[in-house]
Scaffold this active site. Structure first.
Site, short mmCIF file in Angstrom:
data_model
loop_
_atom_site.label_atom_id
_atom_site.label_comp_id
_atom_site.label_asym_id
_atom_site.label_seq_id
_atom_site.Cartn_x
_atom_site.Cartn_y
_atom_site.Cartn_z
CE1 TYR A 11 -2.46 0.69 -28.77
CE2 TYR A 11 -1.31 -0.95 -30.12
CZ TYR A 11 -2.48 -0.34 -29.71
OH TYR A 11 -3.67 -0.74 -30.25
CG ASP A 31 8.95 3.27 -20.52
OD1 ASP A 31 8.03 2.54 -20.95
OD2 ASP A 31 9.68 3.95 -21.26
CE1 TYR A 141 9.83 -7.64 -31.63
CE2 TYR A 141 8.48 -8.59 -33.37
CZ TYR A 141 8.61 -8.09 -32.09
OH TYR A 141 7.51 -8.06 -31.26
CG ASP A 284 4.78 -7.58 -44.41
OD1 ASP A 284 5.00 -7.58 -43.18
OD2 ASP A 284 4.40 -6.58 -45.04
N1 UDP Z 1 0.61 -2.59 -44.26
C1 UDP Z 1 0.28 -1.96 -45.45
N2 UDP Z 1 0.52 -0.62 -45.55
C2 UDP Z 1 1.08 0.11 -44.55
C3 UDP Z 1 1.40 -0.54 -43.34
C4 UDP Z 1 1.15 -1.91 -43.23
O1 UDP Z 1 -0.22 -2.58 -46.38
O2 UDP Z 1 1.30 1.32 -44.73
C5 UDP Z 1 0.34 -4.04 -44.13
C6 UDP Z 1 1.56 -4.88 -43.81
O3 UDP Z 1 2.21 -5.28 -45.00
C7 UDP Z 1 0.94 -6.04 -43.05
C8 UDP Z 1 -0.27 -5.43 -42.36
O4 UDP Z 1 -0.52 -4.19 -43.04
O5 UDP Z 1 0.49 -7.03 -43.94
C9 UDP Z 1 -0.04 -5.14 -40.90
O6 UDP Z 1 1.19 -4.41 -40.79
P1 UDP Z 1 1.63 -3.72 -39.46
O7 UDP Z 1 2.92 -3.01 -39.74
O8 UDP Z 1 0.51 -2.94 -38.89
O9 UDP Z 1 1.88 -4.94 -38.46
P2 UDP Z 1 2.80 -6.26 -38.60
O10 UDP Z 1 1.91 -7.31 -39.19
O11 UDP Z 1 3.98 -5.93 -39.44
O12 UDP Z 1 3.16 -6.57 -37.19
#
Ligand code: UDP
Length: 330
Positions: A11, A31, A141, A284
């Protein structure tokens, strides 16, 4: 410049590759297409289907390529997966970057731009996050990306590697011309999942946690448009000197909550987008948004996309015109 680009079928890599080519640079893409998409790779670049773990192919490619610089996107980048399979992350991210650096040293390529992450900060003491805050990742990660930053720093001193670690916040959106965009399989990111609901491919979006200590109880993130991210890469590679290790937070500086992101998507798509509050997702942090002052001051960068609705609009155009993403991958 002639630039060797790893992971440009992914992406962020695919959008940055286009920015590089549009700016007149030449690129060779490396890749293995296991998670990326052939259709995402700009046809102006040569594509070598290769694995960084294949040291023979990697060395041969760098030897004949006469590259001035490397952009290194190839990595595994799912937090949850990294918790369950950390060794895969250490091998794919740390060990493969080690192989890349060894080959770069051998063929005297001393300019690199590296995809780091705000996940290296873990749970920051305050927001916005500046580069001087402690790096204390809370998942494998983030730890693999931090370990790579350490390697880069040490290589600057030891053999004059010049590198820039770009600590991305949340990459979002799609190319403004609608030709490339985000496609993960499985998809786990908020904006594409929300837009899949709008497309009728899912019934509802789950909100992971509504009891966080944030203004509306949902998590706050900094969604940086992938084309703004591409500009940062171009500025970084063009200003990179040998022997210097640099690091920047790459975000807009605006925190946007999950609920606000869903609401913006409702406005953009005209779809109701049902949302279901559910339990928090493991790992998170409540709030992550950047202080991009250092990046703006030192590289002269300014984001074009500062309103989440504009970012969602580009993603929506992509998802509408490519409801199955790039289709059958590779
Ligand atoms: N999130 C959510 N529902 C989903 C996917 C993500 O509420 O189905 C929330 C997640 O908890 C975070 C934000 O959206 O707070 C961004 O998540 P994402 O996975 O897009 O990116 P990250 O912050 O993990 O890199």
């Amino acid at each position: 410049m002639r630039v060797f680009v790893t992971g440009a079928a992914g992406y962020v890599g695919s959008h940055c590759l286009r920015g590089l080519l549009d700016d007149g640079h030449e690129a060779v893409v490396y890749d293995h297409l296991s998670t990326g998409h052939r259709g995402a790779v700009d046809e102006r670049a040569e594509l070598i289907e290769g694995d960084l773990a294949d040291a023979t192919l990697l060395r041969a490619t760098l030897e004949r390529g006469h590259f001035d610089a490397v952009m290194h996107f190839a990595a595994s980048a799912e937090v949850g997966e990294s918790v369950h399979d950390p060794l895969h992350y250490y091998r794919n991210n740390v060990a493969n970057t080690l192989s890349l650096l060894e080959a770069m040293r051998e063929f005297a390529i001393r300019r690199l731009v590296f995809s780091s992450t705000c996940a290296t900060y873990g749970v920051p003491p305050t927001v916005p996050i500046t580069e001087e805050m402690p790096q204390a990742p809370i998942n494998p990660y983030g730890r693999t990306k931090l370990a790579i930053e350490w390697m880069l720093r040490d290589c600057a001193t030891a053999w004059g590697l010049g590198s820039t670690a770009l600590r991305y916040f949340n990459a979002a959106g799609a190319a403004a011309d609608g030709t490339i965009g985000e496609h993960h399989d499985p998809e786990s990111h908020l904006i594409p999942l929300v837009l899949q609901v709008a497309l009728g491919q899912r019934d509802a979006i789950k909100i992971f946690g509504v009891d966080y200590p944030t203004p509306d109880g949902s998590c706050v993130r900094d969604y940086i448009h992938v084309e703004d991210l591409a500009t940062v890469h171009r500025l970084a590679i063009e200003s990179q000197s040998e022997g210097q290790f640099r690091y920047y937070n790459v975000g807009t500086g605006e925190g946007v909550s999950v609920k606000e992101t869903i609401e913006a998507s409702r406005e953009v798509t005209g779809h109701a987008i049902p949302a279901l509050p559910t339990a928090r997702r493991e790992g998170d942090p409540p709030q992550l948004y950047a202080d991009p002052t250092k990046l703006m001051t030192e590289l002269g960068w300014k984001p074009i996309y500062t309103d989440i609705r504009r970012t969602v609009e580009t993603a929506w155009a992509w998802h509408q015109s490519h409801p199955s993403g790039f289709g059958a991958s590779a």
